[in-house]
Design an enzyme around this catalytic site. Structure first.
Site, PDB file in Angstrom:
ATOM      1  CG  ASN A 133      -1.188   3.423  -3.989  1.00  0.00           C
ATOM      2  OD1 ASN A 133      -1.197   2.358  -3.387  1.00  0.00           O
ATOM      3  ND2 ASN A 133      -2.238   4.216  -4.061  1.00  0.00           N
ATOM      4  N   GLY A 188       0.829  -1.219   0.000  1.00  0.00           N
ATOM      5  CA  GLY A 188       0.000   0.000   0.000  1.00  0.00           C
ATOM      6  C   GLY A 188       0.852   1.252   0.000  1.00  0.00           C
ATOM      7  N   GLY A 238      -0.338   7.955   1.023  1.00  0.00           N
ATOM      8  CA  GLY A 238      -0.411   7.930   2.489  1.00  0.00           C
ATOM      9  C   GLY A 238       0.881   7.523   3.181  1.00  0.00           C
ATOM     10  CB  SER A 246      -4.741   1.367  14.510  1.00  0.00           C
ATOM     11  OG  SER A 246      -5.624   2.421  14.811  1.00  0.00           O
ATOM     12  CE1 TYR A 274      -8.371   0.373  10.284  1.00  0.00           C
ATOM     13  CE2 TYR A 274      -8.599   1.564  12.348  1.00  0.00           C
ATOM     14  CZ  TYR A 274      -7.875   1.271  11.205  1.00  0.00           C
ATOM     15  OH  TYR A 274      -6.634   1.864  10.994  1.00  0.00           O
ATOM     16  N   GLY A 318       2.268   4.627   3.563  1.00  0.00           N
ATOM     17  CA  GLY A 318       3.116   3.698   2.809  1.00  0.00           C
ATOM     18  C   GLY A 318       4.002   4.449   1.833  1.00  0.00           C
TER      19      GLY A 318
HETATM   20  N1  LIG Z   1      -3.835   7.459   8.969  1.00  0.00           N
HETATM   21  C1  LIG Z   1      -4.003   7.149  10.251  1.00  0.00           C
HETATM   22  O1  LIG Z   1      -4.311   7.991  11.108  1.00  0.00           O
HETATM   23  C2  LIG Z   1      -3.792   5.742  10.716  1.00  0.00           C
HETATM   24  C3  LIG Z   1      -3.976   5.458  12.065  1.00  0.00           C
HETATM   25  C4  LIG Z   1      -3.742   4.174  12.544  1.00  0.00           C
HETATM   26  C5  LIG Z   1      -3.320   3.195  11.675  1.00  0.00           C
HETATM   27  N2  LIG Z   1      -3.160   3.471  10.363  1.00  0.00           N
HETATM   28  C6  LIG Z   1      -2.748   2.367   9.474  1.00  0.00           C
HETATM   29  O2  LIG Z   1      -1.751   2.797   8.581  1.00  0.00           O
HETATM   30  C7  LIG Z   1      -1.815   2.035   7.377  1.00  0.00           C
HETATM   31  C8  LIG Z   1      -1.756   2.964   6.173  1.00  0.00           C
HETATM   32  O3  LIG Z   1      -2.910   3.779   6.168  1.00  0.00           O
HETATM   33  P1  LIG Z   1      -2.955   5.244   5.555  1.00  0.00           P
HETATM   34  O4  LIG Z   1      -3.394   6.143   6.626  1.00  0.00           O
HETATM   35  O5  LIG Z   1      -1.719   5.543   4.802  1.00  0.00           O
HETATM   36  O6  LIG Z   1      -4.196   5.067   4.542  1.00  0.00           O
HETATM   37  P2  LIG Z   1      -4.375   5.430   3.003  1.00  0.00           P
HETATM   38  O7  LIG Z   1      -3.836   6.768   2.703  1.00  0.00           O
HETATM   39  O8  LIG Z   1      -5.816   5.168   2.734  1.00  0.00           O
HETATM   40  O9  LIG Z   1      -3.464   4.329   2.272  1.00  0.00           O
HETATM   41  C9  LIG Z   1      -3.801   2.981   2.335  1.00  0.00           C
HETATM   42  C10 LIG Z   1      -2.992   2.204   1.321  1.00  0.00           C
HETATM   43  O10 LIG Z   1      -3.367   0.830   1.414  1.00  0.00           O
HETATM   44  C11 LIG Z   1      -3.737   0.394   0.107  1.00  0.00           C
HETATM   45  N3  LIG Z   1      -4.693  -0.713   0.140  1.00  0.00           N
HETATM   46  C12 LIG Z   1      -5.940  -0.728   0.667  1.00  0.00           C
HETATM   47  N4  LIG Z   1      -6.492  -1.925   0.471  1.00  0.00           N
HETATM   48  C13 LIG Z   1      -5.590  -2.681  -0.200  1.00  0.00           C
HETATM   49  C14 LIG Z   1      -5.584  -3.995  -0.700  1.00  0.00           C
HETATM   50  N5  LIG Z   1      -6.648  -4.789  -0.601  1.00  0.00           N
HETATM   51  N6  LIG Z   1      -4.482  -4.446  -1.323  1.00  0.00           N
HETATM   52  C15 LIG Z   1      -3.408  -3.653  -1.458  1.00  0.00           C
HETATM   53  N7  LIG Z   1      -3.354  -2.378  -1.026  1.00  0.00           N
HETATM   54  C16 LIG Z   1      -4.444  -1.905  -0.405  1.00  0.00           C
HETATM   55  C17 LIG Z   1      -4.301   1.628  -0.572  1.00  0.00           C
HETATM   56  O11 LIG Z   1      -4.354   1.447  -1.959  1.00  0.00           O
HETATM   57  P3  LIG Z   1      -5.377   2.313  -2.891  1.00  0.00           P
HETATM   58  O12 LIG Z   1      -4.770   3.673  -3.040  1.00  0.00           O
HETATM   59  O13 LIG Z   1      -5.409   1.537  -4.167  1.00  0.00           O
HETATM   60  O14 LIG Z   1      -6.690   2.355  -2.166  1.00  0.00           O
HETATM   61  C18 LIG Z   1      -3.268   2.646  -0.127  1.00  0.00           C
HETATM   62  O15 LIG Z   1      -2.103   2.502  -0.870  1.00  0.00           O
HETATM   63  C19 LIG Z   1      -3.097   1.209   7.473  1.00  0.00           C
HETATM   64  O16 LIG Z   1      -2.762  -0.109   7.850  1.00  0.00           O
HETATM   65  C20 LIG Z   1      -3.877   1.876   8.576  1.00  0.00           C
HETATM   66  O17 LIG Z   1      -4.734   0.979   9.281  1.00  0.00           O
HETATM   67  C21 LIG Z   1      -3.385   4.717   9.860  1.00  0.00           C
END
Ligand SMILES: NC(=O)c1ccc[n+]([C@@H]2O[C@H](COP(=O)([O-])OP(=O)(O)OC[C@H]3O[C@@H](n4cnc5c(N)ncnc54)[C@H](OP(=O)(O)O)[C@@H]3O)[C@@H](O)[C@H]2O)c1
Length: 298
Positions: free
Chosen positions: A22, A20, A24, A149, A174, A26
Site C-alpha cells: 500500500n 505491504g 513505500g 537490508s 531489526y 512495496g
Molecule cells: N526503506 C529502506 O531504506 C529500507 C532499507 C532496507 C530494507 N528495507 C525493507 O524494505 C521493505 C519495505 O519497507 P519500506 O521502506 O517500503 O517501508 P514502509 O514504507 O514503512 O512500508 C512497509 C509496508 O509494510 C507493511 N506492513 C508492516 N507491517 C505489516 C504487517 N504486520 N502485515 C502486513 N503488512 C505490514 C506496511 O503497512 P502499513 O502501511 O499498514 O503500515 C507497509 O505497507 C521492508 O521489509 C524493509 O525492511 C527498507
C-alpha cells in the site's frame, strides 16, 4: 551495463503477490509490475490503504488487474487465512514478493508471542511462503523474493532468546529479522533445488530509501533517509531485478551498486559470512517450523 525496468519482459498472464504494497517500496514494486502487465494481489493489513493504492495504480495503468487481500504478517491466523483464500481462487503464482516490514518499534509481542519485528518481517513471511509453496511449485519459472537490508550486517540470530525476552535492542531485533530473511532466502533456494523444484528463491535490499520505514527513528535521524537515500521507486529496483531479471539465479542477492550499497542501479551483491552459515540456517528453519507450525521442504 546495469539492469533497468525497461529490460524486464512483459509479464502478461503472470500473477504476483506483493506484501505491504500500500505504500513505500512495496507500492513502487507493485506499480512497476502493473506497468509490465502483471496481475497483482496487494497483500496488506489495512484494506482502506490497499484500496487507495489500488486506485492510485489504476490511475496510471487503467487496465491493470489488481486484487486486494487482507494479510497481517504479525498474525499466523491472518497468514493462514490469506493463503487459504488465495489457494481457493488461484491456480498459479508466478511471483511472491515478501516485502512488508517494520523497523525499530518499541518492544511488543505479536498475538502469537513473537517479538514484533521477527513476527512481521520474518516469521510471517516464512509461514506464508510455506503455505503458498504448492502453487509456486507448479507454476513454471516462479520466484520468491525476500527483502533483506544492509542491517543484516549487524544482525545476529539469538537462538537462546529469539524474542528478546531480555535486553531488547530495537536495532538488534531489526538486524536479526533481516538476517533471518536473508538466511531464509538462501536456505529456501538450497531446499528447492534439493527437492528438484524449479521455483527460485532470491533476495534483495533497497539500500537506503526514503519511505515510512523510519517512522520510529528520532526526528533528527529521519532526515538522514532522504539525504543519503534514494526514492522509493529507485529503492524498488533491486526487488524488481531479483523478480524479473533474466540473468538471475536462485540464491542471488540484489542491491544498489553505489555508496556502499546505499543507492544506485541494481546489481548482484554479496552478504556477510553469518548469512551464509548453512548450519545456522538449518537450525533457524527448524525453529521457524516449530514456532509457526508450518513445515515444508524438510
Ligand atoms: N526503506 C529502506 O531504506 C529500507 C532499507 C532496507 C530494507 N528495507 C525493507 O524494505 C521493505 C519495505 O519497507 P519500506 O521502506 O517500503 O517501508 P514502509 O514504507 O514503512 O512500508 C512497509 C509496508 O509494510 C507493511 N506492513 C508492516 N507491517 C505489516 C504487517 N504486520 N502485515 C502486513 N503488512 C505490514 C506496511 O503497512 P502499513 O502501511 O499498514 O503500515 C507497509 O505497507 C521492508 O521489509 C524493509 O525492511 C527498507
Amino acid at each position: 551495463m546495469t539492469w533497468n525496468i525497461n529490460d524486464a519482459r512483459d509479464q502478461k498472464g503472470r500473477i504476483a503477490i506483493v506484501t505491504g504494497s500500500n505504500i513505500g517500496l512495496g507500492y513502487d514494486t507493485a506499480l512497476a509490475l502493473a506497468g509490465k502487465d502483471c496481475r497483482l494481489v496487494l497483500a496488506c493489513r489495512n484494506m482502506d490503504k490497499a484500496k487507495a493504492a489500488q486506485r492510485q495504480i489504476l490511475v496510471r495503468y487503467p487496465k491493470a488487474h489488481i486484487e486486494c487481500q487482507t494479510l497481517d504478517l504479525s498474525s499466523l491466523k491472518s497468514v493462514r487465512s490469506f493463503a487459504t483464500t488465495f489457494l481457493k481462487s488461484h491456480k498459479k503464482l508466478d511471483l511472491l514478493i515478501n516485502n512488508a516490514g517494520i523497523m525499530m518499534p518499541p518492544y511488543s509481542l505479536s498475538e502469537d508471542g513473537f517479538e514484533s519485528q521477527l513476527a512481521a518481517n520474518y516469521l510471517g513471511h516464512f509461514a506464508l511462503t510455506g503455505l503458498l509453496l504448492p502453487v509456486l511449485a507448479k507454476t513454471p519459472n516462479s520466484r520468491v523474493v525476500s527483502l533483506s537490508s544492509l542491517a543484516h550486517n549487524w544482525g545476529e540470530i539469538r537462538f537462546d532468546d529469539l524474542n528478546f525476552k531480555s535486553g531488547y535492542s530495537k536495532r538488534g531485533a531489526y538486524g536479526q529479522s533481516k538476517l533471518a530473511c536473508l538466511m531464509f532466502a538462501y536456505e529456501l533456494n538450497r531446499r528447492l533445488q534439493k527437492a528438484g523444484l524449479q521455483t527460485l528463491s532470491v533476495a534483495a535490499h533497497p539500500g537506503v530509501a526514503a519511505t515510512n520505514l523510519a517512522q520510529h527513528f528520532p526526528r533528527f535521524l529521519t532526515a538522514f533517509f532522504p539525504l543519503v537515500g534514494q526514492s522509493a521507486s529507485s529503492g524498488a529496483l533491486p526487488t524488481l531485478y531479483a523478480a524479473l531479471g533474466d540473468d538471475i539465479d536462485g540464491g542471488d542477492y540484489c542491491g544498489p551498486r553505489s555508496m556502499r550499497q546505499m543507492r544506485g542501479a541494481p546489481v548482484k551483491v554479496g552478504s556477510t559470512r553469518a548469512s551464509k552459515d548453512q548450519e545456522a540456517a538449518k537450525r533457524l528453519w527448524n525453529l521457524s517450523e516449530e514456532l509457526t507450525g508450518v513445515s515444508f521442504l524438510s
